[in-house]
Scaffold this motif. Structure first.
Motif, PDB file in Angstrom:
ATOM      1  N   GLU A 169      27.375  28.391 -28.665  1.00  0.00           N
ATOM      2  CA  GLU A 169      26.638  27.846 -29.810  1.00  0.00           C
ATOM      3  C   GLU A 169      27.440  26.669 -30.358  1.00  0.00           C
ATOM      4  OE1 GLU A 169      23.668  27.158 -32.367  1.00  0.00           O
ATOM      5  OE2 GLU A 169      23.649  28.748 -30.839  1.00  0.00           O
ATOM      6  N   PHE A 222      32.678  25.018 -30.790  1.00  0.00           N
ATOM      7  CA  PHE A 222      31.576  25.932 -30.512  1.00  0.00           C
ATOM      8  C   PHE A 222      32.022  27.359 -30.764  1.00  0.00           C
ATOM      9  CE2 PHE A 222      34.056  25.671 -26.648  1.00  0.00           C
ATOM     10  CZ  PHE A 222      34.084  26.975 -26.170  1.00  0.00           C
ATOM     11  N   ASP A 248      28.730  34.171 -28.994  1.00  0.00           N
ATOM     12  CA  ASP A 248      28.234  35.455 -29.485  1.00  0.00           C
ATOM     13  C   ASP A 248      28.108  36.413 -28.297  1.00  0.00           C
ATOM     14  OD1 ASP A 248      27.011  37.617 -30.617  1.00  0.00           O
ATOM     15  OD2 ASP A 248      25.202  36.552 -31.287  1.00  0.00           O
ATOM     16  N   SER A 294      24.366  25.515 -23.383  1.00  0.00           N
ATOM     17  CA  SER A 294      23.670  25.744 -24.655  1.00  0.00           C
ATOM     18  C   SER A 294      22.238  25.250 -24.518  1.00  0.00           C
ATOM     19  CB  SER A 294      24.365  25.014 -25.811  1.00  0.00           C
ATOM     20  OG  SER A 294      24.189  23.614 -25.698  1.00  0.00           O
ATOM     21  N   LYS A 327      20.523  23.783 -27.002  1.00  0.00           N
ATOM     22  CA  LYS A 327      20.353  22.510 -27.698  1.00  0.00           C
ATOM     23  C   LYS A 327      21.448  21.519 -27.318  1.00  0.00           C
ATOM     24  CE  LYS A 327      22.677  24.220 -31.903  1.00  0.00           C
ATOM     25  NZ  LYS A 327      22.489  24.515 -33.334  1.00  0.00           N
TER      26      LYS A 327
END
Length: 303
Positions: free
Chosen positions: A250, A258, A261, A291, A293
């Motif tokens: 993320e 970053f 999780d 990722s 995005k």
């Protein structure tokens, strides 16, 4: 029981002979060799045909066997080199066991790893015998990270205290003759140290180092994944016959770092997702950091 274990038992059971005893034994042995052979009597010839030996000859055979046991004990002693002392009160200058050999060279101790898969306790044993409080932990590494220091922690007592690890000769190929993992410790090291060093990985072992899979010598050598779509990178991994595992990250806003999780790693990765980095995972496999995005700069490298 293997041969070395048996030799160790013999070494412990046979007392060390004195110099006088060894000299006397050698004189007797040489005299026996020099003595003219005594022709066998008809009775002795008959005994030989039936596998029997006269008592006098059995005695000589027994003396030769005893000499062989002493030689075996000597070989067992040579298999593990005890500490070699430079003088009273001085630290040893050399020590070796089946896993590691250490010797003093100039102003530093050089430890050469003979078995990178040995019990780590054998490494500690060797350093302890040299009067050094050093622990060595070898971890499986990707090809270009063998010999790299993963992590180093030590508390020195002087500014000159130092410890490190590498491959010697520099740039050599692990597994080839003359190429060995080595650890160096300063001669007067008086602190405590622990060194985590990369070793060759066994088949199937996961690498424990972080590296760029695109650098020379790694699985994706010459290929830059930075910002490419997952589908494009997967086409390249398939071309090279590599397996792929994903780590979903993320990115922070703007790409400044970053987070990961652990609970979100089961999400289905789409071909349009972005690959930010590729790392060696194990032999024949790479891990892609991805990722969903896109952000302005690479959150993994900061570029």
């Amino acid at each position: 029981m293997n041969e070395m274990t048996e030799l160790g038992r013999l070494r412990s059971e046979v007392p060390a002979p004195t110099a006088e005893a060894l000299a006397a034994q050698e004189d007797r042995f040489l005299a026996a060799l020099a003595a003219p052979a005594t022709p066998a009597t008809p009775a002795e010839q008959e005994d030989r045909r039936h596998g029997a030996f006269p008592a006098s000859r059995r005695g000589r055979r027994g003396r030769l066997l005893f000499g062989g046991l002493l030689a075996a004990a000597a070989l067992a002693a040579a298999a593990v080199l005890g500490p070699v002392l430079a003088g009273p009160g001085a630290r040893p200058t050399a020590y070796a066991n089946s896993a590691i050999g250490i010797e003093l060279r100039g102003d530093e101790y050089v430890a050469t790893i003979k078995d990178p898969f040995a019990d780590h306790a054998l490494y500690s044993e060797a350093f302890r015998a040299m009067g050094l409080d050093v622990a060595l932990d070898l971890r499986p590494a990707s090809p270009t990270a063998v010999g790299e220091v993963f992590r180093l922690g030590f508390s020195g007592t002087t500014e000159s205290d130092r410890i490190g690890g590498t491959l010697r000769p520099e740039g050599c190929t692990p597994g080839r003759p003359g190429c060995a993992l080595t650890v160096t410790v300063s001669k007067d090291f008086g602190g405590k140290g622990v060194l985590y060093l990369g070793r060759p990985a066994r088949p199937g072992e996961l690498y424990q180092n972080n590296a760029d899979a695109g650098r020379k010598g790694e699985a994706l050598e010459g290929y830059v994944v930075d910002g490419r779509p997952v589908a494009e990178v997967l086409a390249e991994t398939r071309r090279r016959g590599l397996e792929v595992t994903f780590q979903i990250i993320e990115p922070a806003p703007g790409g400044d770092g970053f987070s990961v999780d652990p609970r979100g790693q089961s999400a289905k990765v789409g071909g349009h997702w972005v690959v930010w980095a590729a790392e060696p995972y194990r032999q024949g496999a790479v891990r892609l950091l991805v990722s969903e995005k896109r952000v302005p700069k690479n959150p993994v490298t900061g570029d």
